[in-house]
Design a protein around this motif. Sequence first.
Motif, PDB file in Angstrom:
ATOM      1  N   THR A  42     -17.095  -0.331  13.551  1.00 33.96           N
ATOM      2  CA  THR A  42     -16.035  -0.415  12.528  1.00 33.96           C
ATOM      3  C   THR A  42     -15.379   0.868  12.341  1.00 33.96           C
ATOM      4  OG1 THR A  42     -17.735  -2.003  11.315  1.00 33.96           O
ATOM      5  CG2 THR A  42     -15.974  -0.946  10.010  1.00 33.96           C
ATOM      6  N   PRO A  48      -4.803  -2.169   7.404  1.00 37.34           N
ATOM      7  CA  PRO A  48      -5.802  -3.144   7.334  1.00 37.34           C
ATOM      8  C   PRO A  48      -4.901  -4.446   6.714  1.00 37.34           C
ATOM      9  CG  PRO A  48      -6.279  -1.425   5.824  1.00 37.34           C
ATOM     10  CD  PRO A  48      -5.362  -0.796   6.755  1.00 37.34           C
ATOM     11  N   PRO A  49      -5.150  -5.737   7.080  1.00 38.48           N
ATOM     12  CA  PRO A  49      -6.338  -5.819   8.220  1.00 38.48           C
ATOM     13  C   PRO A  49      -5.712  -5.999   9.571  1.00 38.48           C
ATOM     14  CG  PRO A  49      -5.011  -7.876   7.560  1.00 38.48           C
ATOM     15  CD  PRO A  49      -4.537  -6.797   6.752  1.00 38.48           C
ATOM     16  N   PRO A 157      -6.155 -12.257   8.539  1.00 39.38           N
ATOM     17  CA  PRO A 157      -7.319 -11.280   9.021  1.00 39.38           C
ATOM     18  C   PRO A 157      -7.240 -11.352  10.721  1.00 39.38           C
ATOM     19  CG  PRO A 157      -8.164 -12.343   7.365  1.00 39.38           C
ATOM     20  CD  PRO A 157      -6.939 -12.973   7.733  1.00 39.38           C
ATOM     21  N   GLN A 253     -13.848  -6.314  12.271  1.00 38.26           N
ATOM     22  CA  GLN A 253     -13.236  -5.606  10.875  1.00 38.26           C
ATOM     23  C   GLN A 253     -13.271  -6.678   9.882  1.00 38.26           C
ATOM     24  OE1 GLN A 253     -13.144  -1.595  12.111  1.00 38.26           O
ATOM     25  NE2 GLN A 253     -12.400  -2.291  10.320  1.00 38.26           N
ATOM     26  N   ALA A 254     -12.729  -7.864  10.405  1.00 36.25           N
ATOM     27  CA  ALA A 254     -12.513  -9.057   9.467  1.00 36.25           C
ATOM     28  C   ALA A 254     -13.391  -9.429   9.058  1.00 36.25           C
ATOM     29  CB  ALA A 254     -11.416 -10.068   9.961  1.00 36.25           C
ATOM     30  N   SER A 258     -13.738 -15.065  10.478  1.00 33.28           N
ATOM     31  CA  SER A 258     -12.319 -15.022   9.937  1.00 33.28           C
ATOM     32  C   SER A 258     -11.421 -15.983  10.456  1.00 33.28           C
ATOM     33  CB  SER A 258     -11.940 -13.492  10.043  1.00 33.28           C
ATOM     34  OG  SER A 258     -11.991 -13.175  11.610  1.00 33.28           O
TER      35      SER A 258
END
Length: 275
Positions: A42, A48-49, A157, A253-254, A258
């Motif tokens: 991460t 973001p996203p 995302p 990350q999502a 997602s």
Amino acid sequence: MRLPHHASRLDIPKHRGTGAALAAAPVPRCFSWVPRLPAPQTISLKWPPLVVAGLTGGIASGKTTVSRMFADLGAVILNADAEGHAVVEPGEPALAEIVAAFGPGFVLPDGRLNRRALGDRVFGSPADLKTLNRLTHPRIKERLCSKLRKLARESAPATVVVVEAAILIEAGWTDAVDKIVVVAAQPSTQVARLMAGLRLTPSQAEARVQAQLPLRQRLRHADYRIDGEAALPETREQVSAVWDDLLRLARRQAGPGSPGARQLAPGISRRKHGG
Ligand code: ATP
């Protein structure tokens, strides 16, 4: 399991020196592999996203070819060249400032910038090039950032954006991207392509290549390098491998499940690409 000989050297997160390792590695005529990074950690995304990859490389190295391949896989593409044209459109402040700096002779009868004449003027004159860059680069970056801001607001995302920018490193735009992809081609290949494509003489083509950041220095910034002179199916396979990594990072990350996450590129080996 025994890793391919290159993997042990290159499977190092960038903050521990991947870029330096890439740059220090010999630059063989033909790159037949893509560095495999460990499962993406991460990281603090810039937009973001979105996961934003800067795609760069020397003149005629194959950036546009690679960027089309990313687009085929589902990347959103932004292009610094297009923004570079936009900032000097008639009515834009950069055009007025260019005229003030270089004279009205660089405007065509229809009011547009005579890019070719200006290119001839600044090429070979570092001071003039610096002036032109000072008038245009911040505005190009601002246009790119404004598009990234909008995409960040509106995208699902796990969206991956590729910013194609020949001058990503030279202009200091690396702070606007999460990962850097370098398309690598040897100067002799670049020269041959320029001679064929732009009908330049060998010395004109060589001068253009030599005026740019050397490949080795470019690679110091690279999270991934793609062979810009491999057979196209192999280049495509390398692009797919990078895409898979970017997508895994985006999905991580999502968060799980997602909605914007796309499938990994089909049929791509996760180990060595193209041997
Ligand atoms: P520029 O700096 O001029 O924008 P570029 O880096 O975007 O160039 P491309 O336009 O993608 O490079 O490619 C330059 C030329 O090289 C094109 O004619 C393209 O078809 C050819 N080319 C690109 N990649 C390969 C490859 N892997 N194998 C053979 N030819 C290639």
